[in-house]
Structure formats: structure tokens, C-alpha cells
Design a protein around this motif. Sequence first.
Motif, mmCIF file in Angstrom:
data_model
loop_
_atom_site.group_PDB
_atom_site.id
_atom_site.type_symbol
_atom_site.label_atom_id
_atom_site.label_comp_id
_atom_site.label_asym_id
_atom_site.label_seq_id
_atom_site.Cartn_x
_atom_site.Cartn_y
_atom_site.Cartn_z
ATOM 1 N N VAL A 52 53.052 34.180 54.293
ATOM 2 C CA VAL A 52 53.073 33.447 53.021
ATOM 3 C C VAL A 52 51.655 33.293 52.479
ATOM 4 C CG1 VAL A 52 55.184 32.189 53.576
ATOM 5 C CG2 VAL A 52 52.986 31.217 54.202
ATOM 6 N N PRO A 53 51.493 33.280 51.146
ATOM 7 C CA PRO A 53 50.172 33.070 50.571
ATOM 8 C C PRO A 53 49.551 31.763 51.094
ATOM 9 C CG PRO A 53 51.691 33.810 48.872
ATOM 10 C CD PRO A 53 52.516 33.547 50.116
ATOM 11 N N GLY A 54 48.248 31.846 51.399
ATOM 12 C CA GLY A 54 47.535 30.678 51.911
ATOM 13 C C GLY A 54 47.359 30.699 53.417
ATOM 14 N N LEU A 55 48.145 31.521 54.101
ATOM 15 C CA LEU A 55 48.018 31.628 55.555
ATOM 16 C C LEU A 55 46.855 32.569 55.901
ATOM 17 C CD1 LEU A 55 49.309 30.751 58.237
ATOM 18 C CD2 LEU A 55 50.774 32.764 58.075
ATOM 19 N N PHE A 56 46.872 33.761 55.315
ATOM 20 C CA PHE A 56 45.798 34.733 55.490
ATOM 21 C C PHE A 56 45.876 35.695 54.325
ATOM 22 C CE2 PHE A 56 43.916 38.636 57.236
ATOM 23 C CZ PHE A 56 42.726 38.135 57.729
ATOM 24 N N ASP A 57 44.968 35.554 53.393
ATOM 25 C CA ASP A 57 44.954 36.368 52.177
ATOM 26 C C ASP A 57 43.706 37.231 52.166
ATOM 27 O OD1 ASP A 57 47.189 34.841 51.413
ATOM 28 O OD2 ASP A 57 45.922 33.374 50.407
ATOM 29 N N GLY A 58 43.840 38.454 51.686
ATOM 30 C CA GLY A 58 42.696 39.345 51.587
ATOM 31 C C GLY A 58 42.637 40.023 50.237
ATOM 32 N N ARG A 59 41.494 39.889 49.584
ATOM 33 C CA ARG A 59 41.252 40.571 48.305
ATOM 34 C C ARG A 59 40.311 41.742 48.597
ATOM 35 N NH1 ARG A 59 42.322 39.421 43.212
ATOM 36 N NH2 ARG A 59 42.888 37.271 43.704
ATOM 37 N N HIS A 60 40.894 42.949 48.616
ATOM 38 C CA HIS A 60 40.178 44.173 48.996
ATOM 39 C C HIS A 60 39.663 44.825 47.724
ATOM 40 C CE1 HIS A 60 39.675 47.096 52.354
ATOM 41 N NE2 HIS A 60 39.369 47.872 51.325
ATOM 42 N N ARG A 61 38.396 45.257 47.750
ATOM 43 C CA ARG A 61 37.774 45.785 46.533
ATOM 44 C C ARG A 61 36.908 47.003 46.843
ATOM 45 N NH1 ARG A 61 36.939 43.580 41.438
ATOM 46 N NH2 ARG A 61 35.048 44.241 40.367
ATOM 47 N N PHE A 62 37.034 48.009 45.997
ATOM 48 C CA PHE A 62 36.158 49.171 46.015
ATOM 49 C C PHE A 62 35.402 49.173 44.693
ATOM 50 C CE2 PHE A 62 39.887 50.314 48.497
ATOM 51 C CZ PHE A 62 39.345 50.871 49.645
ATOM 52 N N GLU A 63 34.076 49.277 44.758
ATOM 53 C CA GLU A 63 33.255 49.366 43.552
ATOM 54 C C GLU A 63 32.410 50.625 43.637
ATOM 55 O OE1 GLU A 63 31.375 45.739 41.979
ATOM 56 O OE2 GLU A 63 32.281 44.724 43.695
ATOM 57 N N LEU A 64 32.471 51.442 42.594
ATOM 58 C CA LEU A 64 31.703 52.678 42.524
ATOM 59 C C LEU A 64 30.643 52.523 41.444
ATOM 60 C CD1 LEU A 64 34.763 53.369 43.380
ATOM 61 C CD2 LEU A 64 34.096 55.704 42.890
ATOM 62 N N THR A 65 29.393 52.808 41.807
ATOM 63 C CA THR A 65 28.285 52.699 40.872
ATOM 64 C C THR A 65 27.525 54.016 40.863
ATOM 65 O OG1 THR A 65 28.075 50.353 41.442
ATOM 66 C CG2 THR A 65 26.226 51.352 40.268
ATOM 67 N N ALA A 66 27.287 54.547 39.669
ATOM 68 C CA ALA A 66 26.507 55.774 39.550
ATOM 69 C C ALA A 66 25.066 55.498 39.960
ATOM 70 C CB ALA A 66 26.556 56.303 38.118
ATOM 71 N N THR A 67 24.488 56.442 40.703
ATOM 72 C CA THR A 67 23.083 56.365 41.113
ATOM 73 C C THR A 67 22.434 57.696 40.748
ATOM 74 O OG1 THR A 67 23.410 57.315 43.315
ATOM 75 C CG2 THR A 67 23.729 54.913 43.102
ATOM 76 N N PRO A 68 21.104 57.772 40.791
ATOM 77 C CA PRO A 68 20.466 59.070 40.512
ATOM 78 C C PRO A 68 20.912 60.173 41.480
ATOM 79 C CG PRO A 68 18.846 57.309 40.385
ATOM 80 C CD PRO A 68 20.124 56.689 40.906
#
Length: 146
Positions: free
Chosen positions: A83-99
Motif C-alpha cells: 500500500v502507498p506509504g509503506l515503501f514508495d519509490g520515485r525512479h528517475r532517469f535524466e539525460l543531459t547533453a554534454t560536449p
Amino acid sequence: MRHRITAAVEIEAPPDAVWAELADLAAYADWNPFIRSASGTLAPGERLSLRLQPPGGRALPIRPTVTEVVHGRVLEWLGHLGVPGLFDGRHRFELTATPQGTRLVQSESFSGLLVRPLRGFLDGGTLAGFRAMNDALRRRVLEPRG
């Protein structure tokens, strides 16, 4: 309690090339050592079916909800254990251009009652899984294909 883990990798390819592999959920079984299988639609509000396999851990099926998609830049989902609130995970991938190409940052913010007792596993097996996936994604993007 809240806890966050992060793993980053530099990939010598443009963000669109990295995104193409990251967004191809059906191919995860071919290359991804952490998310062994994945299916669903990458659109906010959609549910994904994922099977996580942290190094040294057992397989864990999850059905997170996609919360953000910015083509070529951001993929995020929110999952719950029980159930929400027991163990929640917000997974995120962020891609940033570099030289040199792309910097990929994979992170997850955890909250809930079970975060404290699971913190050692998150900092161990889960973080190792993030790093293994990042390295495998880098190899996947850079490997020549006929």
C-alpha cells in the motif's frame, strides 16, 4: 523517512541515441542486468510491468505508474510496495547533453515506513543494480550493430 540513491554515467553518444535504448522497454531482457523485463507505455498515468533483479537479490515484480516523460530528457515512475506509504519509490532517469555526448543520471527517492529497515539493501544491492544498468546501457548504445 526519506532516502535517495543516485548513479551517473557518461555515454559518448547524443541523448536521442541513449533515449532510444532506454525507451525500448521490450529490449530490456536483451541487455539490462537490473530491470530484467519491462513492458507498458511510456506516458504519464500509464502502468508499467517491470521485473527488477538487484545483484545478490531476488526478482521483484513491480507495477509502477509513469509520472513524467520528456522525450530524450526525462523518464520517471512511482512504485509502491504493497500500500502507498509503506515503501514508495520515485525512479528517475535524466539525460543531459554534454560536449562528449550524454550524462545519464539514474536516481530513486524512497519514502515510507520500511525505508529505514531496507536502507542497507538500497545502498548495497539496489545501488549496485543502478550502476550495472547504467554500464550496460552505455555498452548497448555504443556497440556497433549490423
